[in-house]
Design a protein around this motif. Structure first.
Motif, PDB file in Angstrom:
ATOM      1  N   ALA A  32      -5.176  -6.420  -9.496  1.00  6.22           N
ATOM      2  CA  ALA A  32      -5.151  -7.103  -8.366  1.00  6.22           C
ATOM      3  C   ALA A  32      -5.692  -8.507  -8.454  1.00  6.22           C
ATOM      4  O   ALA A  32      -6.253  -8.752  -9.482  1.00  6.22           O
ATOM      5  N   GLY A  33      -5.202  -9.400  -7.586  1.00  2.31           N
ATOM      6  CA  GLY A  33      -5.818 -10.841  -7.652  1.00  2.31           C
ATOM      7  C   GLY A  33      -5.476 -11.380  -6.388  1.00  2.31           C
ATOM      8  O   GLY A  33      -6.629 -11.855  -5.741  1.00  2.31           O
ATOM      9  N   CYS A  34      -4.182 -11.716  -5.978  1.00  6.93           N
ATOM     10  CA  CYS A  34      -3.973 -12.506  -4.750  1.00  6.93           C
ATOM     11  C   CYS A  34      -4.363 -11.563  -3.522  1.00  6.93           C
ATOM     12  O   CYS A  34      -4.650 -10.525  -3.519  1.00  6.93           O
ATOM     13  N   ASP A  35      -4.656 -12.656  -2.498  1.00  9.99           N
ATOM     14  CA  ASP A  35      -5.245 -12.017  -1.207  1.00  9.99           C
ATOM     15  C   ASP A  35      -5.245 -10.469  -0.920  1.00  9.99           C
ATOM     16  O   ASP A  35      -6.140  -9.554  -0.810  1.00  9.99           O
ATOM     17  N   LYS A  36      -3.942 -10.233  -0.714  1.00 11.24           N
ATOM     18  CA  LYS A  36      -3.732  -8.937  -0.205  1.00 11.24           C
ATOM     19  C   LYS A  36      -3.409  -7.962  -1.030  1.00 11.24           C
ATOM     20  O   LYS A  36      -3.245  -6.581  -0.831  1.00 11.24           O
ATOM     21  N   THR A  37      -3.373  -8.238  -2.439  1.00 11.18           N
ATOM     22  CA  THR A  37      -3.178  -7.165  -3.315  1.00 11.18           C
ATOM     23  C   THR A  37      -4.390  -6.241  -3.790  1.00 11.18           C
ATOM     24  O   THR A  37      -4.102  -5.058  -3.766  1.00 11.18           O
ATOM     25  N   THR A  38      -5.558  -6.753  -3.478  1.00  6.02           N
ATOM     26  CA  THR A  38      -6.821  -6.049  -3.701  1.00  6.02           C
ATOM     27  C   THR A  38      -6.879  -4.858  -2.411  1.00  6.02           C
ATOM     28  O   THR A  38      -6.773  -3.788  -2.913  1.00  6.02           O
ATOM     29  N   PRO A  39      -6.709  -5.349  -1.347  1.00  8.41           N
ATOM     30  CA  PRO A  39      -6.944  -4.194  -0.271  1.00  8.41           C
ATOM     31  C   PRO A  39      -5.622  -3.242  -0.290  1.00  8.41           C
ATOM     32  O   PRO A  39      -5.900  -2.032  -0.158  1.00  8.41           O
ATOM     33  N   ALA A  40      -4.570  -3.670  -0.506  1.00 14.79           N
ATOM     34  CA  ALA A  40      -3.292  -2.905  -0.756  1.00 14.79           C
ATOM     35  C   ALA A  40      -3.440  -1.818  -1.608  1.00 14.79           C
ATOM     36  O   ALA A  40      -2.965  -0.684  -1.371  1.00 14.79           O
ATOM     37  N   LEU A  41      -4.026  -2.155  -2.751  1.00 13.90           N
ATOM     38  CA  LEU A  41      -3.800  -1.298  -3.893  1.00 13.90           C
ATOM     39  C   LEU A  41      -4.968  -0.232  -3.559  1.00 13.90           C
ATOM     40  O   LEU A  41      -4.742   1.008  -3.866  1.00 13.90           O
ATOM     41  N   LEU A  42      -6.316  -0.690  -3.053  1.00 16.95           N
ATOM     42  CA  LEU A  42      -7.232  -0.023  -2.806  1.00 16.95           C
ATOM     43  C   LEU A  42      -6.870   1.136  -1.711  1.00 16.95           C
ATOM     44  O   LEU A  42      -7.262   2.212  -1.757  1.00 16.95           O
ATOM     45  N   MET A  43      -6.038   0.829  -0.588  1.00 18.06           N
ATOM     46  CA  MET A  43      -5.813   1.496   0.405  1.00 18.06           C
ATOM     47  C   MET A  43      -4.905   2.498  -0.168  1.00 18.06           C
ATOM     48  O   MET A  43      -4.901   3.783   0.406  1.00 18.06           O
ATOM     49  N   GLY A  44      -3.717   2.141  -0.859  1.00 16.19           N
ATOM     50  CA  GLY A  44      -2.783   3.427  -1.520  1.00 16.19           C
ATOM     51  C   GLY A  44      -3.602   4.216  -2.408  1.00 16.19           C
ATOM     52  O   GLY A  44      -3.421   5.431  -2.247  1.00 16.19           O
ATOM     53  N   ALA A  45      -4.649   3.754  -3.162  1.00 14.21           N
ATOM     54  CA  ALA A  45      -5.269   4.701  -4.107  1.00 14.21           C
ATOM     55  C   ALA A  45      -6.161   5.520  -3.021  1.00 14.21           C
ATOM     56  O   ALA A  45      -6.305   6.924  -3.634  1.00 14.21           O
ATOM     57  N   ALA A  46      -6.763   4.977  -2.088  1.00 15.02           N
ATOM     58  CA  ALA A  46      -7.655   5.968  -1.506  1.00 15.02           C
ATOM     59  C   ALA A  46      -7.052   6.991  -0.760  1.00 15.02           C
ATOM     60  O   ALA A  46      -7.394   8.206  -0.668  1.00 15.02           O
ATOM     61  N   ALA A  81       0.888  -0.997   0.061  1.00 16.45           N
ATOM     62  CA  ALA A  81      -0.019   0.041  -0.077  1.00 16.45           C
ATOM     63  C   ALA A  81       0.841   1.072  -0.034  1.00 16.45           C
ATOM     64  O   ALA A  81       0.509   2.318  -0.664  1.00 16.45           O
ATOM     65  N   MET A  82       1.843   1.082   0.551  1.00 16.66           N
ATOM     66  CA  MET A  82       2.694   2.320   0.681  1.00 16.66           C
ATOM     67  C   MET A  82       3.552   2.525  -0.606  1.00 16.66           C
ATOM     68  O   MET A  82       3.630   3.545  -1.014  1.00 16.66           O
ATOM     69  N   ASP A  83       3.880   1.477  -1.330  1.00 16.28           N
ATOM     70  CA  ASP A  83       4.322   1.591  -2.628  1.00 16.28           C
ATOM     71  C   ASP A  83       3.504   2.164  -3.667  1.00 16.28           C
ATOM     72  O   ASP A  83       3.822   3.081  -4.527  1.00 16.28           O
ATOM     73  N   VAL A  84       2.267   1.826  -3.643  1.00 19.25           N
ATOM     74  CA  VAL A  84       1.090   2.334  -4.445  1.00 19.25           C
ATOM     75  C   VAL A  84       0.825   3.728  -4.176  1.00 19.25           C
ATOM     76  O   VAL A  84       0.717   4.624  -5.128  1.00 19.25           O
ATOM     77  N   GLU A  85       0.683   4.312  -2.977  1.00 16.06           N
ATOM     78  CA  GLU A  85       0.626   5.381  -2.704  1.00 16.06           C
ATOM     79  C   GLU A  85       1.653   6.621  -3.256  1.00 16.06           C
ATOM     80  O   GLU A  85       1.172   7.407  -3.827  1.00 16.06           O
ATOM     81  N   GLU A  86       2.807   6.077  -3.001  1.00 16.51           N
ATOM     82  CA  GLU A  86       3.769   7.016  -3.203  1.00 16.51           C
ATOM     83  C   GLU A  86       4.071   6.898  -4.821  1.00 16.51           C
ATOM     84  O   GLU A  86       4.703   7.982  -5.458  1.00 16.51           O
ATOM     85  N   ALA A  87       3.870   5.633  -5.348  1.00 15.76           N
ATOM     86  CA  ALA A  87       4.084   5.756  -6.921  1.00 15.76           C
ATOM     87  C   ALA A  87       3.034   6.602  -7.391  1.00 15.76           C
ATOM     88  O   ALA A  87       3.397   7.645  -8.536  1.00 15.76           O
TER      89      ALA A  87
END
Length: 580
Positions: free
Chosen positions: A126-140, A107-113
């Motif tokens: 996204a696909g694997c379990d943690k990638t969906t919430p992580a990407l949404l968290m960073g984007a949010a 999520a940190m990686d997504v946010e800063e990118a």
């Protein structure tokens, strides 16, 4: 498509990098042109980031490169400029000690990118379990226009005439081996049938649950969650998503417009209806924190308590994601919730319309997969939130995966101090345990086992499995896989490593579980509880440096989402200018 920047309502963010004739603009454009991009791509058209968690070491996401190409096609068609970039990919199946430890890193990686790059909108792959919430968290946290493309579930597994579900049957077959009902060679033979195509788990595990949560939140196109990974319609969905994000940028339709309190309540009720993973709780709590939406465990109980579980999929039921898609998928479930008065119908989605408009005309093509409400697997599904002197900040249980006869239970505690203690003791012939006992596992929460590993669904002792026992009450501060099942109490907060009451449970203590009353109680006096806590000392071992120490020091409680305390909230997308 010829692009006309005059038709756009505002200057785009990417023009801070690419617009004009100054030294910085020439610097940015010049380097990009070494990839062969022509001049007119920098004329003010929207730059669409394709945030990809593809990795050979993340099998669920191994096909996302192909899907990203389809997204690019859609972006080009709509007049955008697609740019793909990688972010950290926490693999559920291969990453140690647990993928959950690295959700926040992703999520940190997504946010800063997103904040630091010349991007006007983003497609989250996204696909694997943690990638969906992580990407949404960073984007949010950045709050640029964003939309999710899920990788989709793999095809059904088959072994000797039996339908095989990801994760669920690994546990089932492993128990059968321990019980002497299946040979080790047969278990190995079954391995080849478990994962026979690209995609994530084909059960209603965490991957499919979180894809469903993205759709129920309104952050993915309707129907996205259930299309099998290898179905041509998954590629079509990706291309349509590429088209859609360009219009979202034009409309400035952002995550903050979509992920409102109503949207989270829709997702909670959807999770109950599909028999979704308990991991949805910790992920949506973290996501709500990023969205600055007040969401508590009480909201899970209030919104989910009366929702019937109507999706007959493993681990709660018998079918798999392939059949769910053929039956009509998540839109049918969302429509049913609307018909029952359990949906905020006006909630906005990435389509630009309401969630009800997206589903009101869909049909159910198989009422054995998406069952009539009167035949629900559980009349009251959802997530049960438990409180009591053993869990002052709450604990959770998934009723649709639990044994009805154990929902009210009192038993003697058999305590394991950590996962190593459990592994050392559980199969000893002289372990003092029977089917009436309550298995208690400590020090496996966010701090105690950094990342809060999926070890809460403790396998039962071999001697009890051989005697025919298939479920017992199990309590821990850990998580469990969405593919798991049983009467398992999870996410006990505060966790043992932080000095929660779970830390002072002793062998022989009586523990009471009363799910209808939402109660989890350690049967000792308040004075005895206080005395034990006063004598408790923190575990000696803790991470020494690196990301593990950052995680240990900064992670918040399970009921708060196990996010880092300094990442909660929305920080926006402004970035300082630079000079070269």
């Amino acid at each position: 498509m010829t692009f006309n920047p005059a038709k756009w309502p505002r200057k785009l963010r990417s023009q801070e990098w690419f617009g004009g004739t100054g030294k910085d603009a020439i610097y940015h454009r010049g380097w990009m042109k070494n990839q062969g991009y022509p001049d007119d791509l920098f004329d003010g058209r929207p730059v669409i980031g394709i945030c990809n968690t593809w990795s050979d070491l993340t099998p669920c996401n191994g096909h996302l490169r192909e899907l990203a190409d389809k997204v690019k096609n859609g972006v080009w068609e709509a007049g955008g400029f697609p740019v793909e970039f990688p972010v950290f990919s926490p693999s559920e199946s291969a990453l140690r000690p647990t993928a959950m430890m690295f959700r926040n890193l992703c999520a940190m990686d997504v946010e800063e990118a997103l904040r630091g790059k010349p991007i006007d909108g983003v497609v989250l792959m996204a696909g694997c379990d943690k990638t969906t919430p992580a990407l949404l968290m960073g984007a949010a946290s950045v709050d640029l226009p964003a939309i999710v493309v899920s990788g989709g579930p793999m095809l059904n597994g088959h072994f000797r005439g039996e339908r095989v579900g990801s994760g669920t049957h690994i546990r089932k077959f492993n128990e059968a081996v321990k019980a002497g009902e299946m040979t080790q060679d047969e278990f190995v033979e079954a391995e080849a049938s478990m994962s026979r195509s690209a995609g994530g788990c084909n059960t209603m595990g965490t991957a499919s649950t979180m894809a469903s949560m993205a759709e129920a939140l309104g952050m993915a196109l309707s129907g996205n969650a259930a299309i099998p990974a290898v179905d041509s319609r998954r590629r079509m969905m990706s291309q349509l998503t590429g088209r859609r994000i360009v219009q979202m940028v034009k409309d400035n339709l952002k995550p903050s417009d979509i992920m409102t309190k109503d949207a989270f309540e829709n997702a909670i009720r959807t999770n109950g209806a599909i028999g979704g993973s308990t991991n949805a709780v910790v992920h949506l709590q973290a996501l709500a924190g990023r969205c600055e939406v007040p969401l508590s465990l009480e909201d899970w109980d209030r919104c989910g308590k009366d929702v019937p579980t109507i999706v007959n999929l493993l681990p709660s039921g018998k079918w798999l994601m392939e059949e769910f898609f053929y039956a009509g998928g998540l839109p049918v479930v969302i429509k049913r919730l609307g018909e029952m008065g359990m949906l905020h119908k006006d909630a906005l989605t990435v389509s630009g319309g309401s969630i009800w408009d997206e589903v009101k005309d869909v049909q159910n093509w198989n009422d054995d997969v998406i069952v009539p409400t009167e035949k629900a697997l559980r009349k009251s599904g959802g997530i049960a939130v438990l409180r009591g002197n053993l869990a002052p900040n709450g604990a959770i249980l998934k009723p649709s995966a639990a044994s009805p006869d154990l929902m009210v239970h009192r038993g003697r505690a058999v305590v394991f101090e950590d996962i190593d203690d459990y592994k050392a003791q559980v199969d000893l012939e002289d372990l003092d345990i029977d089917e009436t006992c309550v298995m208690v596992l400590k020090n496996c929460g966010p701090k105690g086992y950094p990342g809060m590993a999926e070890v809460g669904d403790m396998a039962l002792p071999s001697k009890l499995l051989k005697a025919g026992v298939r479920d017992m009450v199990r309590i821990s501060d850990a998580r469990m896989s969405g593919t798991a099942y049983g009467t398992v109490v999870l996410h006990v907060a505060p966790e043992a490593a932080a000095g929660g009451p779970l830390a002072i449970v002793q062998n022989g203590d009586m523990v009471e579980l009363d799910v209808p009353s939402r109660r989890l109680h350690l049967d000792i006096s308040d004075d005895e509880l206080a005395a034990r806590l006063a004598q408790w000392t923190p575990p000696v071992s803790r991470p020494a440096g690196g990301y593990a120490q950052l995680y240990h020091d900064k992670v918040n409680r399970a009921d708060e989402g196990a996010d880092f305390d300094f990442l909660v909230g929305r920080r926006g997308n402004d970035v300082a200018r630079e000079s070269h």
